[in-house]
Design a protein around this motif. Structure first.
Motif, PDB file in Angstrom:
ATOM      1  N   ASP A 251       0.707   7.115  -5.970  1.00 30.69           N
ATOM      2  CA  ASP A 251      -0.097   5.895  -5.942  1.00 30.69           C
ATOM      3  C   ASP A 251       0.406   4.998  -4.811  1.00 30.69           C
ATOM      4  O   ASP A 251       1.366   5.336  -4.115  1.00 30.69           O
ATOM      5  CB  ASP A 251      -0.057   5.165  -7.298  1.00 30.69           C
ATOM      6  N   ASP A 253       2.094   2.242  -4.550  1.00 35.21           N
ATOM      7  CA  ASP A 253       3.499   1.842  -4.575  1.00 35.21           C
ATOM      8  C   ASP A 253       4.418   2.999  -4.187  1.00 35.21           C
ATOM      9  O   ASP A 253       5.316   2.855  -3.358  1.00 35.21           O
ATOM     10  CB  ASP A 253       3.857   1.316  -5.973  1.00 35.21           C
ATOM     11  N   ASP A 323       9.656   6.043  -7.086  1.00 34.43           N
ATOM     12  CA  ASP A 323       8.618   5.645  -8.034  1.00 34.43           C
ATOM     13  C   ASP A 323       8.429   6.712  -9.102  1.00 34.43           C
ATOM     14  O   ASP A 323       7.367   6.847  -9.679  1.00 34.43           O
ATOM     15  CB  ASP A 323       7.289   5.365  -7.302  1.00 34.43           C
ATOM     16  N   HIS A 349      11.422   2.262 -10.550  1.00 36.27           N
ATOM     17  CA  HIS A 349      11.393   1.027 -11.340  1.00 36.27           C
ATOM     18  C   HIS A 349      10.749   1.270 -12.701  1.00 36.27           C
ATOM     19  O   HIS A 349      10.303   0.342 -13.346  1.00 36.27           O
ATOM     20  CB  HIS A 349      10.684  -0.103 -10.578  1.00 36.27           C
ATOM     21  N   HIS A 350      10.664   2.564 -13.084  1.00 32.11           N
ATOM     22  CA  HIS A 350      10.239   2.862 -14.448  1.00 32.11           C
ATOM     23  C   HIS A 350      11.427   2.675 -15.370  1.00 32.11           C
ATOM     24  O   HIS A 350      12.582   2.820 -14.953  1.00 32.11           O
ATOM     25  CB  HIS A 350       9.697   4.287 -14.538  1.00 32.11           C
ATOM     26  N   ASP A 407       0.918  -2.367  -7.087  1.00 30.91           N
ATOM     27  CA  ASP A 407       1.447  -2.127  -8.432  1.00 30.91           C
ATOM     28  C   ASP A 407       1.283  -3.358  -9.339  1.00 30.91           C
ATOM     29  O   ASP A 407       1.842  -3.402 -10.416  1.00 30.91           O
ATOM     30  CB  ASP A 407       2.936  -1.743  -8.367  1.00 30.91           C
ATOM     31  N   HIS A 582       5.718   2.779 -17.876  1.00 35.27           N
ATOM     32  CA  HIS A 582       6.343   1.461 -17.963  1.00 35.27           C
ATOM     33  C   HIS A 582       6.212   0.946 -19.383  1.00 35.27           C
ATOM     34  O   HIS A 582       5.540   1.528 -20.220  1.00 35.27           O
ATOM     35  CB  HIS A 582       5.649   0.496 -17.008  1.00 35.27           C
TER      36      HIS A 582
HETATM   37 MN    MN Z   1       5.417   1.939  -9.022  1.00 38.03          MN
END
Ligand code: MN
Length: 613
Positions: A251, A253, A323, A349-350, A407, A582
C-alpha cells in the motif's frame, strides 16, 4: 647446521616478480609442461622460464620439482633456464614484502602490479574470465582471473575466504579491474589478522552519520538507537556485497517506506565502487501481496537466493521488511528463513507480537517505545534511509508526508512532515500521490515498478511527467472508486449496539465488483469514510466481509483487533480463525461455513469495547 660450502638454492615466494630473479642463481621450480624444444618450469605461480632440451639433465613429468639455474633474462622478460643436478644444497626462501594496497587506493596504480587482501564476496563465472569480488576495509574490487574461456580460475578459492590477490590494475569499460596472476587463500593467523582488520574498519565505515530527524518527534527520538542499528546493518551489507531483499506491504505507506530506503541503498551501492549493474543484482524491492510476509514470499526469496548463490556465487541475502513483519503471522516464514540463517530486519508500525523478536537482528517499531501506528512505516523508512545515506535526502524528504496521509495517520508528526514540504507538495498533492501509488500497485500486481513509482513520487526529476501521470492515475482511481461505491453503498446494513457504537456491514463479495480496484480492503475503507461523514459524532465500525474474511475499520471504538482475533480463535472451535493488523484497522479470516457465527461473535466483542464520546 648448514655447511658454508653448501650450494644456495632459492625458492621464490608467491609475491615475487621478475625483479627478484637473478642471472646465475639457482632456483627450485616445478615442471609446468613440455614443448618439443624443451620444458617450461615455474619458479612461482607468476614466473616461468624455459629449459631448452639441450639443457635438460633428466626425464621429467609435469609437477616434478627441479633445480634450475638462470642462464639469462631476455629484454622481453623470457627466462632461459638450465637444469642442474645437485645432491647437497641449502634452500633459502625469497619473500617479497609486497605492500598490500587498499582497494580505495587502486585508482593511482593503474598499469602497476599490486597485492590486495580481502574477503571473497562473490565468484562469478563469465563466458570469459572468472570474476572474484574482493572486499577489504576500504571498498569493493572486481578481480578477473583467466585460465581458459568459461573455465573457473583458482577453483580452490571459495566464497567468504580471506585471500591475497596479486595482479595488474587495469581500466576496463571505465571501471578499475585487477587482472590476477595469483589468488591465494591466506591461512590461519594471516586470515584472522586480515579479517579483524576488515571487520574493524567496516564497523567504523558502516556507522551512520549523526544527523537530526527531519521533524520533531519524541517517539522517533526514542527509536533513534534502533534506527541507527538498522542503518548500520544495511550499510555493512552494502559494503560486503551482501544482496539485500526489501519486502514491503503493497500500500502507499509500505511503498513509501521501501522506496525511500531503495534510493539510499542504490546510491550507496553505486558509491561503494561495485559493478555498474550491481544495484540490480545486489538489491531487490518487492511488494508482499498479503499484509504480512507470507510463506509464498519467503519461498520465492529463498528460491532465487539459493540459485544465485549456486550459479553466481552470491552471498545469501539480508532481508528487510517494512510496514510488515512484526506480527506472529510472519512467524512461519521466519522459521523457514532460520533454517538457512537468513538475517531479518524489520521496520514496522503494526502492533508487534513479542514472540517474533527472536527471529530478528533489529526491529524498529514505535510500540517498543510507547508510540503507536500513527508513526507510519513511510516516516520511519525515510528517517532510516537518511541514516543509510544522507545524500538522498532532497529526493525523499516529502515521502513521510505522502505516507502519513496514505495511512491516515493522526499523529502530530503527520502535520510536521506535511509542513516541511508544503511549498512544493501541499496536502492535496500528497494525497494524490498516495492514491496514485495504491492504484498503480493494483496494476503492477507483484512487480515493484521501480521507475514508474519514482515518477509518481517525483524522484526521477521529470516534474511534468510526474504531474501528468499522477493526474491520470488519480482520475482513474476516483472513477473506479465512485463506480464501486455506487454499487455497494445501497447494500450497507446498519446495527446499533448498546454501547452506542454503530456497526455497518457490507458484503463485498456479492455487492461489490470483484478482482478490480478498489479491492475489498480499500472498498471497506471507502465505505467507512462515507459512513463516518454521514454519522458525525458517533462511534462507527465498518465490517466489509466476504465468504471467508472480514475487514474492519473503526472510529471512536477502542478495539484491539489482534487480541479479538486471538480470543475468537479459542472461543470458536472449528472457526479456522486467523488474522490481525492494527488495533483499529485489521482483518480476520475464517472458514466459510462458520461465517455467521464468527461475525456475530465479532460484533458482540465490538459491543464490549469502550467508545470515545
Ligand atoms: Mn502502514
Amino acid at each position: 647446521m648448514t655447511n658454508n660450502d653448501d650450494i644456495l638454492v632459492y625458492r621464490l615466494g608467491a609475491t615475487c616478480d621478475l625483479s627478484d630473479v637473478t642471472e646465475g642463481s639457482i632456483y627450485q621450480g616445478k615442471v609446468q609442461g613440455f614443448a618439443n624444444f624443451g620444458m617450461f618450469v615455474q619458479l612461482n605461480d607468476r614466473i616461468k622460464g624455459l629449459v631448452h632440451k639441450s639443457n635438460m639433465r633428466a626425464e621429467h613429468k609435469e609437477k616434478d620439482t627441479v633445480l634450475v639455474k638462470v642462464r639469462g633474462i631476455r629484454p622481453n622478460g623470457n627466462i632461459d633456464l638450465e637444469e642442474v643436478i645437485i645432491q647437497v644444497y641449502q634452500v633459502q626462501n625469497i619473500e617479497r614484502k609486497s605492500t598490500i594496497v587498499r582497494v580505495s587506493d587502486l585508482k593511482s596504480r593503474v598499469g602497476k602490479t599490486v597485492a590486495i587482501e580481502g574477503e571473497v564476496a562473490q565468484i562469478k563465472q563469465t563466458s570469459g574470465p572468472t570474476i572474484f569480488t574482493i572486499v577489504d576495509e576500504s571498498g569493493t574490487q572486481n578481480v578477473a582471473a583467466f585460465v581458459e574461456a568459461g573455465v573457473r580460475a583458482f577453483p580452490e578459492i571459495e566464497l567468504n575466504q580471506i585471500v591475497r590477490v596479486i595482479g595488474e590494475v587495469m581500466m576496463r569499460n571505465n571501471q578499475l579491474q585487477i587482472e590476477a596472476d595469483v589468488v591465494t587463500a591466506l591461512s590461519g593467523e594471516d586470515t584472522t589478522a586480515v579479517r579483524e582488520r576488515i571487520d574493524k574498519a567496516l564497523d567504523t565505515r558502516a556507522e551512520p552519520e549523526d544527523i537530526p530527524l527531519l521533524v520533531e518527534s519524541d517517539v522517533m527520538e526514542r527509536l533513534r538507537p534502533e534506527m541507527r542499528k538498522v542503518a548500520k546493518i544495511i550499510r555493512k551489507a552494502v559494503f560486503v556485497s551482501q544482496p539485500i531483499i526489501l519486502r514491503h506491504h503493497a500500500d502507499a505507506d509500505g511503498i513509501c517506506s521501501a522506496v525511500a530506503i531503495e534510493q539510499a541503498v542504490v546510491a550507496l551501492i553505486r558509491e561503494s565502487g561495485a559493478d555498474f549493474d550491481a544495484e540490480n543484482y545486489l538489491f531487490k524491492r518487492a511488494p508482499s501481496k498479503a499484509p504480512f510476509y507470507e510463506i509464498e514470499d519467503i519461498t520465492r526469496d529463498l528460491d532465487f537466493s539459493l540459485k544465485d548463490h549456486v550459479r553466481f556465487g552470491q552471498k545469501m541475502p539480508l532481508v528487510l521488511l517494512t510496514d510488515n513483519g512484526s506480527t506472529e503471522e510472519d512467524e512461519p516464514s521466519y522459521k523457514i528463513a532460520r533454517v538457512y540463517d537468513i538475517p531479518f530486519v524489520v521496520i514496522d508500525h503494526h502492533h508487534p507480537d513479542a514472540t517474533i523478536d527472536k527471529y530478528l537482528i533489529a526491529h524498529v517499531n514505535p510500540y517498543h517505545v510507547g508510540g503507536d501506528f500513527g508513526i507510519t512505516a513511510g516516516m520511519l523508512g525515510t528517517e532510516v534511509a537518511r541514516l543509510i545515506n544522507p545524500k538522498v535526502e532532497p529526493a525523499i524528504r516529502h515521502i513521510p508526508a505522502v505516507a502519513g496521509v496514505g495511512d491516515r495517520s493522526e499523529a502530530a508528526e503527520r502535520a510536521r512532515y506535511l509542513d516541511l514540504v508544503k511549498d512544493q507538495y501541499p496536502e492535496a498533492a500528497c494525497k494524490d500521490m498516495a492514491l496514485a501509488l495504491d492504484y498503480e500497485q493494483f496494476w503492477l500486481r507483484f512487480n515493484d515498478g521501480r521507475e514508474i513509482v519514482k515518477d509518481i513520487l517525483n524522484i526521477n526529476g521529470n516534474t511534468e511527467r510526474h504531474t501528468n501521470l499522477v493526474a491520470l492515475l488519480v482520475d482513474g482511481a476516483n472513477t473506479m472508486i465512485e463506480d464501486q461505491m455506487s454499487a455497494c453503498m445501497p447494500h450497507v446494513v446498519a446495527r446499533e449496539l448498546s454501547s452506542g457504537a454503530k456497526v455497518f456491514l457490507i458484503d463485498v463479495e456479492i455487492h461489490a465488483h470483484k478482482f478490480t480496484f478498489p479491492p475489498p480492503g480499500k472498498t471497506s475503507g471507502e465505505v467507512h469514510d462515507r459512513l463516518c461523514k454521514a454519522n458525525p459524532g458517533s462511534p462507527v465500525v465498518t465490517i466489509g466481509f466476504g465468504p471467508d474474511f472480514a475487514v474492519l475499520r473503526s472510529r471512536g471504538v477502542l478495539m484491539n483487533i489482534p487480541r479479538m482475533v486471538r480470543e475468537l480463535r479459542v472461543e470458536i472451535p472449528g472457526g479456522g480463525i486467523s488474522g490481525g493488523g492494527h488495533l483499529v484497522v485489521g482483518s480476520i479470516k475464517f472458514v466459510e461455513g462458520m461465517r455467521e457465527v464468527v461475525l456475530e461473535a465479532l460484533i458482540k466483542k465490538i459491543g464490549e469495547a469502550q467508545v470515545q464520546k
